[in-house]
Enzyme design. Structure first.
Site, short mmCIF file in Angstrom:
data_model
loop_
_atom_site.label_atom_id
_atom_site.label_comp_id
_atom_site.label_asym_id
_atom_site.label_seq_id
_atom_site.Cartn_x
_atom_site.Cartn_y
_atom_site.Cartn_z
N PRO A 17 40.52 40.66 37.11
CA PRO A 17 39.29 40.80 37.91
C PRO A 17 39.63 40.60 39.38
CG PRO A 17 39.27 38.74 36.64
CD PRO A 17 40.50 39.48 36.25
N ALA A 19 37.54 40.79 43.09
CA ALA A 19 36.33 41.06 43.88
C ALA A 19 36.68 41.96 45.06
CB ALA A 19 35.74 39.75 44.37
N GLN A 75 33.26 40.04 34.06
CA GLN A 75 33.43 38.62 34.35
C GLN A 75 32.20 38.03 35.02
OE1 GLN A 75 35.86 36.79 37.55
NE2 GLN A 75 37.12 36.01 35.89
N CYS A 104 37.78 30.29 40.06
CA CYS A 104 37.61 30.79 41.43
C CYS A 104 37.63 29.64 42.44
CB CYS A 104 36.31 31.58 41.55
SG CYS A 104 36.06 32.18 43.24
N ASN A 204 48.94 34.98 33.62
CA ASN A 204 48.61 35.65 34.88
C ASN A 204 49.27 34.93 36.06
OD1 ASN A 204 45.91 35.43 37.12
ND2 ASN A 204 47.03 37.32 36.84
N GLY A 205 49.78 35.75 36.97
CA GLY A 205 50.30 35.22 38.23
C GLY A 205 51.63 35.81 38.63
N ASP A 206 51.62 36.53 39.75
CA ASP A 206 52.85 37.01 40.40
C ASP A 206 53.62 38.06 39.62
OD1 ASP A 206 52.13 35.14 42.25
OD2 ASP A 206 53.73 33.72 41.79
N GLY A 228 47.14 41.57 38.75
CA GLY A 228 46.17 41.77 39.82
C GLY A 228 46.79 42.48 41.00
N ARG A 229 47.33 41.68 41.95
CA ARG A 229 47.83 42.25 43.20
C ARG A 229 48.93 43.28 42.97
NH1 ARG A 229 49.23 36.72 45.70
NH2 ARG A 229 49.64 36.43 43.48
C1 LIG Z 1 41.29 40.51 46.28
C2 LIG Z 1 41.25 39.60 45.09
C3 LIG Z 1 40.04 39.34 44.47
C4 LIG Z 1 39.99 38.50 43.35
N1 LIG Z 1 38.80 38.32 42.70
C5 LIG Z 1 38.77 37.62 41.53
C6 LIG Z 1 37.59 37.54 40.75
O1 LIG Z 1 36.54 38.12 41.08
N2 LIG Z 1 37.64 36.80 39.60
C7 LIG Z 1 38.78 36.16 39.19
O2 LIG Z 1 38.79 35.52 38.14
N3 LIG Z 1 39.91 36.23 39.91
C8 LIG Z 1 39.94 36.96 41.05
N4 LIG Z 1 41.11 37.09 41.72
C9 LIG Z 1 42.33 36.47 41.18
C10 LIG Z 1 43.08 37.45 40.27
O3 LIG Z 1 42.31 37.82 39.16
C11 LIG Z 1 44.40 36.84 39.78
O4 LIG Z 1 44.13 35.70 39.02
C12 LIG Z 1 45.32 36.44 40.93
O5 LIG Z 1 45.37 37.44 41.93
C13 LIG Z 1 46.74 36.16 40.42
O6 LIG Z 1 47.26 37.29 39.78
P1 LIG Z 1 48.29 38.31 40.52
O7 LIG Z 1 49.43 37.48 41.01
O8 LIG Z 1 48.67 39.29 39.46
O9 LIG Z 1 47.54 38.92 41.66
C14 LIG Z 1 41.18 37.89 42.86
C15 LIG Z 1 42.39 38.16 43.51
C16 LIG Z 1 42.44 39.00 44.59
C17 LIG Z 1 43.77 39.29 45.23
#
Ligand SMILES: Cc1cc2nc3c(=O)[nH]c(=O)nc-3n(C[C@H](O)[C@H](O)[C@H](O)COP(=O)(O)O)c2cc1C
Length: 320
Positions: A17, A19, A75, A104, A204-206, A228-229
């Site tokens: 997810p 935002a 979510q 969050c 999840n993460g990185d 995510g990213r």
């Molecule tokens: C721009 C942005 C918006 C995010 N919005 C949400 C959100 O609405 N709900 C949520 O649970 N996590 C949110 N996250 C966190 C991601 O879901 C994820 O847990 C976090 O980026 C780590 O994963 P990654 O390293 O793959 O990015 C957001 C992250 C980013 C970068």
């Protein structure tokens, strides 16, 4: 076959997810490039409940669910049990999975005693999870962090409560609340939780590369991976990771032509979902898609200054 609750998924990869990022067009794009499940951004239960009462069309526009994107995880975040209950009942109609946000770190969400507030107060999780479990007709997942800070790691307490409630999966973003996005995600916690609990775990993460996805999956024994990213401007991460997991070798690097094709697909999808149209959001995606191209700096400066959708598309199309 992979399953969360009774929902069958075609692989282990989930779009996180995000935002301001996960519009229907981006979710559809990630699905097309191999995400087994896509997630919406978080929606506040107070807002869902109010909109539903006042104007159902507005709620549907906010959720922006497209028929083609299922399976879809929606979510929610919140602290008011009555509104959490109402939102769960409403979302039974739209979601294939209802995901609750306990991670969050945004200051407004924390002030509302929601999201990662519960990483500091796990003993209060029951009051917000109960209304979801009691009212959801869909599998329920919960997204958490490791704890409040490195001196207050509460992940085991959180997981124990969630497992006792019978949630269908727990997503662990392996950082503390205070870390926000700093430092690195500590996957050793995901491994420990996986060893200790029976609930399905989504790590999840990185994850920015298929190779990292594979090694994290193998080392932690997580059931699913959430990205995510790593997917920003890069939906290929899903197909390339699926390929690596299946064939144990890397898919050839994505070509410029494939990148251009993906961006054009995204632009087309974005236009098709015009009820959600926001030029600023589209522009941000265009920035991610052009991050590593030749003359990136110049192209991205231009993107920032264009106010017309088609002009941005034309510029990006010609810059690969
Ligand atoms: C721009 C942005 C918006 C995010 N919005 C949400 C959100 O609405 N709900 C949520 O649970 N996590 C949110 N996250 C966190 C991601 O879901 C994820 O847990 C976090 O980026 C780590 O994963 P990654 O390293 O793959 O990015 C957001 C992250 C980013 C970068």
């Amino acid at each position: 076959m992979y399953k969360i609750g009774n929902l069958k998924l075609k692989n282990q990869l989930i779009l996180a997810p995000m935002a301001g990022v996960n519009c229907a067009a981006f979710r559809l794009l990630c699905k097309e490039y191999g995400a087994g499940l896509v997630s919406t951004q978080m929606f506040h239960c107070d807002l869902i409940s109010t909109l539903y009462k006042e104007d159902k069309n507005k709620l549907e526009t906010l959720l922006g669910v497209s028929k083609q994107e299922h399976p879809l995880s929606i979510q929610i975040v919140g602290s008011n049990p009555e509104n959490i209950k109402k939102s769960t009942i409403i979302l039974n109609k739209y979601a294939d999975i209802i995901d609750f946000n306990l991670g969050c770190p945004d200051k407004n969400i924390l002030a509302n005693k929601a999201g990662a507030f519960f990483s500091k107060h796990p003993e209060q999780i029951s009051k917000v999870i109960k209304p979801i479990i009691e009212n959801s007709k869909k599998p329920v997942t919960v997204k958490i962090r490791l704890g409040w800070n490195k001196d207050n790691i509460t992940i085991e307490k959180q997981c124990k409560i969630l497992e006792d409630f019978g949630v269908d999966a727990i997503t662990i973003h392996a950082r503390t609340t205070k870390q926000k996005y700093q430092g690195t995600a500590d996957w050793s916690y995901i491994k420990k939780i996986k060893e200790k609990f029976n609930t399905k775990i989504i790590g999840n993460g990185d994850i920015f590369k298929p190779g990292t996805a594979k090694s994290k999956l193998e080392q932690s024994k997580a059931d699913f991976l959430m990205i995510g990213r790593g997917a920003l401007g890069n939906p290929f991460i899903f197909e390339r990771t699926n390929y690596l997991l299946k064939h144990n070798k890397n898919k050839p690097e994505t070509t410029k032509k494939e990148k251009q094709e993906a961006f054009l697909k995204f632009a087309k999808l974005y236009k098709q979902h015009k009820e959600q149209f926001k030029l600023s959001e589209f522009r941000q995606h265009a920035m991610w898609f052009t991050k590593n191209i030749k003359n990136a700096k110049q192209t991205r400066n231009q993107i920032m200054n264009i106010e017309d959708f088609d002009e941005i598309v034309e510029l990006v199309k010609n810059s690969y």
